[in-house]
Design a protein around this motif. Sequence first.
Motif, mmCIF file in Angstrom:
data_model
loop_
_atom_site.group_PDB
_atom_site.id
_atom_site.type_symbol
_atom_site.label_atom_id
_atom_site.label_comp_id
_atom_site.label_asym_id
_atom_site.label_seq_id
_atom_site.Cartn_x
_atom_site.Cartn_y
_atom_site.Cartn_z
ATOM 1 N N TYR A 97 7.747 3.789 -1.341
ATOM 2 C CA TYR A 97 7.056 5.025 -0.952
ATOM 3 C C TYR A 97 7.754 5.745 0.208
ATOM 4 O O TYR A 97 7.176 6.655 0.809
ATOM 5 N N VAL A 125 -1.105 2.895 -0.723
ATOM 6 C CA VAL A 125 -0.514 3.364 -1.974
ATOM 7 C C VAL A 125 -1.334 2.808 -3.131
ATOM 8 O O VAL A 125 -1.403 1.581 -3.303
ATOM 9 N N TYR A 178 -0.956 7.511 1.126
ATOM 10 C CA TYR A 178 0.317 7.838 0.492
ATOM 11 C C TYR A 178 0.342 9.307 0.083
ATOM 12 O O TYR A 178 -0.654 9.870 -0.367
#
Length: 242
Positions: free
Chosen positions: A35, A173, A204
């Motif tokens: 990410y 996430v 996220y």
Amino acid sequence: MMQGRIHSIETFGSVDGPGTRFLIFLQGCALRCLYCHNVDTWNGQGGTLRTADELLDQAERYRPYWGEEGGITVSGGEPLLQIDFLLELFKKAKQRGIHTCIDTAGQPFTRQEPFFSKFRELMQVTDLLLVDVKHIDPEAHEKLTGKPNANILDMFRYLSEIGKPIWVRQVLVPGYTDDPEALKRTRAFLDMLTNVERVEVLPYHSMGLYKWEELGIPNQLRDVQPPAEEAVQRAREILGAV
């Protein structure tokens, strides 16, 4: 004269430590977080070479805006990969009476020499650390970042041993770091520490995806959406986050 590899500067940071911060992003990182929104910092040979005095002279131009709590935060990339430069920068910052903060994932940390002696010296001129919990589970951490987490958790323990204040951050996430049981294990780990001043949950976002595309790096999270507000709130409740 020592120089650091600098990726970029942000003059008015408001979320990376107390008060208004002058943010210095260093180049280079060994983690490959799925990410990551700063993939352009991965290459340790990139960036612009600058001295500590050049950076501090620039930072001090914004000092009137810092208030009582502000100062400099060094992020990345991974600042600890340039620990010699970081040590010089922070020693000179403290000579100028500047509050110092490191935003680190802790991946280079080891109690072996020569790193450990440098880290201990660095902590003497560091006021605060912003530290990530990528994932508490070793296997999940390696899948998420490409590296194990045993030494990272050991850094947390060492910082607790010396009483160095930390702010802990958990990026949430969906499908990767939002498992309630894993978050409970993270909270149990943090409960063993004595130096946690605050915990933050960072939802996220996909704003950095364009950098992956520009660099031609495949991104596994292309279709992952930001977490629902309920999931964020649940994570904050489990972690005791602000």
